[in-house]
Design an enzyme around this catalytic site. Structure first.
Site, PDB file in Angstrom:
ATOM      1  N   CYS A 279      16.756  25.781  78.873  1.00  0.00           N
ATOM      2  CA  CYS A 279      15.293  25.736  78.882  1.00  0.00           C
ATOM      3  C   CYS A 279      14.686  24.637  79.879  1.00  0.00           C
ATOM      4  CB  CYS A 279      14.778  25.300  77.644  1.00  0.00           C
ATOM      5  SG  CYS A 279      13.029  25.075  77.470  1.00  0.00           S
TER       6      CYS A 279
ATOM      7  N   CYS B 274      12.874  21.739  77.493  1.00  0.00           N
ATOM      8  CA  CYS B 274      13.690  20.964  76.603  1.00  0.00           C
ATOM      9  C   CYS B 274      15.124  20.714  76.934  1.00  0.00           C
ATOM     10  CB  CYS B 274      13.349  21.359  75.242  1.00  0.00           C
ATOM     11  SG  CYS B 274      13.874  22.960  74.634  1.00  0.00           S
TER      12      CYS B 274
ATOM     13  N   TYR C  12     -11.918  65.184  86.318  1.00  0.00           N
ATOM     14  CA  TYR C  12     -13.210  65.127  86.650  1.00  0.00           C
ATOM     15  C   TYR C  12     -13.667  66.141  87.720  1.00  0.00           C
ATOM     16  CZ  TYR C  12     -13.680  60.843  83.437  1.00  0.00           C
ATOM     17  OH  TYR C  12     -13.152  60.324  82.292  1.00  0.00           O
TER      18      TYR C  12
ATOM     19  N   CYS D 171      10.907  22.423  71.167  1.00  0.00           N
ATOM     20  CA  CYS D 171      10.231  22.469  72.436  1.00  0.00           C
ATOM     21  C   CYS D 171       8.798  22.236  72.879  1.00  0.00           C
ATOM     22  CB  CYS D 171      10.801  23.918  72.564  1.00  0.00           C
ATOM     23  SG  CYS D 171      10.385  24.577  74.464  1.00  0.00           S
TER      24      CYS D 171
ATOM     25  N   CYS E 264      14.121  30.333  74.661  1.00  0.00           N
ATOM     26  CA  CYS E 264      14.549  29.084  74.469  1.00  0.00           C
ATOM     27  C   CYS E 264      15.083  28.963  72.957  1.00  0.00           C
ATOM     28  CB  CYS E 264      13.530  28.048  74.788  1.00  0.00           C
ATOM     29  SG  CYS E 264      13.647  26.468  74.073  1.00  0.00           S
TER      30      CYS E 264
ATOM     31  N   ASP F  15      -9.029  57.057  91.471  1.00  0.00           N
ATOM     32  CA  ASP F  15      -7.916  56.937  92.131  1.00  0.00           C
ATOM     33  C   ASP F  15      -6.943  57.765  91.404  1.00  0.00           C
ATOM     34  OD1 ASP F  15      -5.954  55.758  93.668  1.00  0.00           O
ATOM     35  OD2 ASP F  15      -5.675  53.882  92.706  1.00  0.00           O
TER      36      ASP F  15
ATOM     37  N   LYS G 172     -15.183  56.331  93.228  1.00  0.00           N
ATOM     38  CA  LYS G 172     -14.124  56.914  93.687  1.00  0.00           C
ATOM     39  C   LYS G 172     -12.893  56.847  92.923  1.00  0.00           C
ATOM     40  CE  LYS G 172     -11.652  57.129  98.288  1.00  0.00           C
ATOM     41  NZ  LYS G 172     -10.271  56.926  97.587  1.00  0.00           N
TER      42      LYS G 172
ATOM     43  N   LYS H 108     -15.306  51.224  99.993  1.00  0.00           N
ATOM     44  CA  LYS H 108     -13.799  50.912  99.552  1.00  0.00           C
ATOM     45  C   LYS H 108     -14.376  49.388  98.637  1.00  0.00           C
ATOM     46  CE  LYS H 108     -10.649  53.761  99.967  1.00  0.00           C
ATOM     47  NZ  LYS H 108      -9.525  53.263 100.573  1.00  0.00           N
TER      48      LYS H 108
ATOM     49  N   GLU I 276     -21.105  58.053  93.113  1.00  0.00           N
ATOM     50  CA  GLU I 276     -20.327  58.250  91.931  1.00  0.00           C
ATOM     51  C   GLU I 276     -18.860  57.174  92.363  1.00  0.00           C
ATOM     52  OE1 GLU I 276     -17.870  62.071  92.912  1.00  0.00           O
ATOM     53  OE2 GLU I 276     -19.825  62.451  93.521  1.00  0.00           O
TER      54      GLU I 276
END
Length: 804
Positions: A446, A449, A228, A470, A464, A122, A120, A319, A118
């Site tokens: 910027c 440009c 779950y 540009c 910008c 987190d 794992k 893992k 199944e």
């Protein structure tokens, strides 16, 4: 000069033990992880090796002898009747095979072992206790022996039943499981937190843990938590099943959710196949997983195998490659996007994250940099998941330069100005003099440009002001337009876009369709054949779906889903181009700022000229020409009044319910404007306020304009639309399709109301199988799910009015 003294084993063990205990406290108690999990795992394994060599130095408080730390003071303590232990880890295939061999040797079994595999999850492990079917207690794992009573909070989670299903529930049952937050729910939660100017969360795991530890369960109830179940710890008044897989099935029967990815596997090769499959699909799941858990299926074998001090011998966690790592931030550059927004990019010491070498990562924006307290030279945490762009998510204070330290380098090393960027030599990182310079700052001009950079009130991003001059915005707009998920112009690579712009052949996206083969055949690395192929690809892209075309235009804040919603709601491009702002607010999932961005785009003459140029060159955005019936039904006078109030119409003191009442009573703007107070369904003062507001800022004219277009859309909308013919159905695509792409097939199914999933389950309605269909086809056959080949699928679409 004497060399440093090597620490003794006892000193090394103490240092590792203290560091790991400190990290555990930060992780379990404060909900403030100091380092990524892989860093903790590395030190933990070092400690295991040292203690295995010197077992006389093992102490009861070693992290290898316990799971976590003490519970928070804000909750009552709960003593677990059955300890909630952790699992041993396998980090590669060889370690998993070693685990399987140990299991078979201890059981004296020569053949293969049945395991339950199944994902794992987190999240946060919890214990739920039911007495006679009623939920009576929820608790966190805590230190494995003692946890926190979070009963009030777990009762708010909709996926946790308050009462078990069935007429004869067990007298006592304790179920273990994981509380997680989905990616979709996490994004929505952070959006709400940001709008309320409250703390946002770094990742779904932290968000789930923080939500479960709220002392006010009303806050927990607002958080998108999911549960779950994965095991039983106690069972009275009911016979124990003889296998773990049977336990999971029993839990499902009692109304508890079990992860749909759980699978019974015969032998270690089947486990490795499961691992590779779930790893490949990891990014398609709507929740975070950091590996796979394998458990011996037979419970009598579990009892025979027993436990070591910290973990069961009959289970192991395999893992995944680390998604987080630590490295050093060397400098910060700024990228200019196609909308002119400047994004800070971290330049890093190269580090392996998730199997890929990462040397650049996004820092999002300057506010995020300041929130994290990041400076040049700091050790930072990098997160990368699948194809997601790596990002900096935290700082490791213990490994970062401390500004008050005495300067250890030559201060003659000057800070260098390279273009718009500041380069700070490494030898200056520890100097108090340069503490402020180590903090990244947005450039004033910027980097592409040299135009001025500004930040508008209320915006996060710096932008910008160069606009059309540009080069970054010009090039990025063309690259986005040609990209696979937009117009999908095969052969128009990033380098070729740069080349076409540099040669002055293309200045906007409409110019692409004015290109001729002889114009580009002599370009570098092009040639006659490549030129002809590109012209052919451009010709092929002239016919495209309306949603792809809208996405390709690069409208600010408009992604693929919003583009599809616009196409579905309005039905054709011309209606979208002339739609008033009030109508955009009625599009599903389009908020105020997004609606303004869409409206502003189509009111900008330059954008209109480009669209006209595209249409003149034969680009034909395909649409069904019919607006969505559901969308049209929303466009009532009551809706328009409420939307106008959101846009600033002076309706203070007139609530939404009253506006609905007025809309339902008068139906049209003209009737409302001429309404008499004696006939009004609301108080005369409210009607007077509405009349006053209609006379200000052209609101009557704006509402009548919206009303007129709504009436036009109503005439176009089919009385019975097929767009929801597959509503509530889940479809799966597998294999290679020859007559259309997978993306096109997905879009067609979604237009009919279907959900397109990445895996097959009992809830799957149908699987479309192309050439070289793989495990999904096998799963469909096992579950007796309907399967269509490509020809049958194309005929099916045609039967619903979709022709290729």
């Amino acid at each position: 000069m004497t060399s440093p003294k090597t620490p003794s084993p006892a000193e090394q063990i103490k240092q590792l033990r203290d560091q790991l205990n400190d990290w555990s406290y930060r992780y379990y108690v404060l909900d403030d992880p100091a380092v990524p999990d892989p860093e903790y795992d590395r030190l933990f394994r070092q400690l295991q090796v040292l203690e295995s060599e010197r077992p006389d130095l093992i102490s009861p408080d070693s992290p290898t002898q316990r799971v976590g730390d003490v519970p928070l003071d804000g909750f009552n303590e709960v003593r677990h009747a059955v300890p909630m232990l952790s699992l041993g880890n396998a980090f590669n295939d060889e370690e998993l095979r070693d685990f399987d061999q140990r299991v078979r040797e201890r059981l004296d079994v020569s053949g293969s072992i049945d395991y339950v595999a199944e994902p794992k999850l987190d999240g946060l492990a919890v214990s739920l206790v039911y007495e006679n079917g009623e939920l009576v207690r929820g608790a966190t794992r805590g230190d494995g022996e003692t946890g926190e009573d979070i009963t009030a909070n777990v009762r708010t989670i909709k996926s946790i039943p308050l009462r078990l299903r069935g007429d004869k529930p067990p007298a006592l049952m304790e179920v273990r499981g994981e509380v997680v937050m989905t990616h979709h729910g996490f994004a929505e939660l952070n959006r709400r937190q940001a709008e309320a100017e409250q703390k946002t969360f770094a990742n779904p795991r932290n968000a789930a843990a923080g939500s479960l530890r709220q002392l006010d369960s009303r806050i927990t109830a607002q958080r998108p938590l999911e549960f779950y179940a994965y095991s039983l710890a106690q069972l009275e008044g009911e016979n124990w099943p003889d296998r773990h897989s049977a336990i999971l099935e029993r839990l499902r029967q009692w109304g508890l959710r079990v992860n749909p990815e759980v699978k019974l596997c015969d032998g270690v090769d089947a486990l490795l196949a499961f691992y590779q499959d779930i790893l490949a699909r990891r990014d398609q799941l709507d929740y975070d997983i950091d590996g796979v858990v394998y458990k011996v299926d037979r419970l009598d074998w579990q009892r025979d195998l027993g436990f070591v001090s910290r973990a069961p011998r009959w289970a192991i966690a395999h893992k995944f490659p680390a998604q987080e790592e630590i490295t050093v931030l060397n400098e910060v550059d700024w990228q200019v996007g196609r909308t002119g927004a400047l994004t800070p990019v971290a330049k890093l010491e190269p580090v392996q994250v998730g199997g890929v070498t990462v040397s650049n990562a996004t820092l999002h924006n300057l506010d995020e940099i300041r929130r994290l307290g990041i400076r040049i030279g700091d050790s930072v945490i990098i997160y990368r998941a699948g194809d997601v762009i790596p990002k900096v998510v935290g700082k490791v204070q213990e490994r970062s330069p401390a500004d008050p330290q005495v300067f250890k380098g030559g201060e003659s090393a000057a800070i260098r100005q390279v273009g718009p960027f500041v380069r700070i030599p490494r030898e200056c990182w520890l100097s108090p003099r340069y503490a402020d310079q180590r903090a990244p700052q947005a450039p004033r001009h910027c980097p592409v440009c040299d135009s001025q950079v500004i930040r508008k009130r209320g915006e996060v991003a710096y932008r910008c002001t160069g606009g059309l001059i540009c080069g970054a915005q010009q090039r990025e707009a063309i690259k986005h337009f040609a990209s696979r998920r937009a117009m999908d112009i095969e052969g128009l690579s990033i380098k070729r876009v740069d080349l076409l712009v540099d040669q002055g052949l293309v200045s906007n996206v409409a110019d692409l369709y004015r290109l001729k083969a002889e114009d580009i055949a002599d370009l570098e690395r092009m040639g006659e054949k490549s030129a002809a192929n590109l012209i052919e690809a451009l010709a092929h892209s002239r016919t495209v779906s309306l949603e792809r075309f809208l996405f390709a235009l690069g409208i600010l804040q408009i992604g693929e889903e919003t583009a599809k919603a616009l196409a579905d709601c309005f039905g054709d491009l011309e209606t979208i181009r002339r739609a008033p702002l009030l109508l955009f607010l009625a599009v599903p999932d389009v908020g105020l700022e997004v609606a303004k961005a869409i409206h502003a785009f189509f009111r900008e003459q330059h954008n209109e000229d480009v669209i006209d140029g595209l249409l003149a060159e034969g680009v034909q955005p395909r649409a069904n020409g019919h607006p969505s019936a559901a969308f049209v039904r929303e466009l009532t006078l009551g809706y328009f009044l409420k939307a106008a109030k959101r846009l600033g119409m002076a309706l203070d003191g007139v609530g939404e319910k009253s506006l609905e009442t007025l809309g339902g009573h008068y139906k049209t703007v003209a009737a409302l404007a001429e309404a008499d107070a004696d006939d009004a369904p609301v108080r005369p003062a409210m009607l007077e306020q509405v009349h006053k507001a209609l006379g200000q800022d052209d609101w009557r004219q704006r509402l009548e304009q919206a009303e007129a277009l709504a009436s036009e859309l109503s005439e176009k909308a089919p009385r019975e639309t097929a767009e929801q013919a597959l509503e509530g159905q889940t479809w799966v695509l597998t294999g290679t399709l020859s007559r259309l792409t997978r993306d096109q097939a997905k879009a067609h199914l979604q237009s009919l109301g279907a959900k397109v999933a990445g895996s097959v389950s009992k809830k799957t309605h149908c699987v479309v199988a192309g050439e070289a269909a793989g495990s999904k086809l096998s799963d469909a056959e096992k579950l007796e799910v309907e399967v269509m080949d490509e020809d049958t699928f194309v005929d099916f679409l045609a039967g619903h009015g979709i022709t290729l």
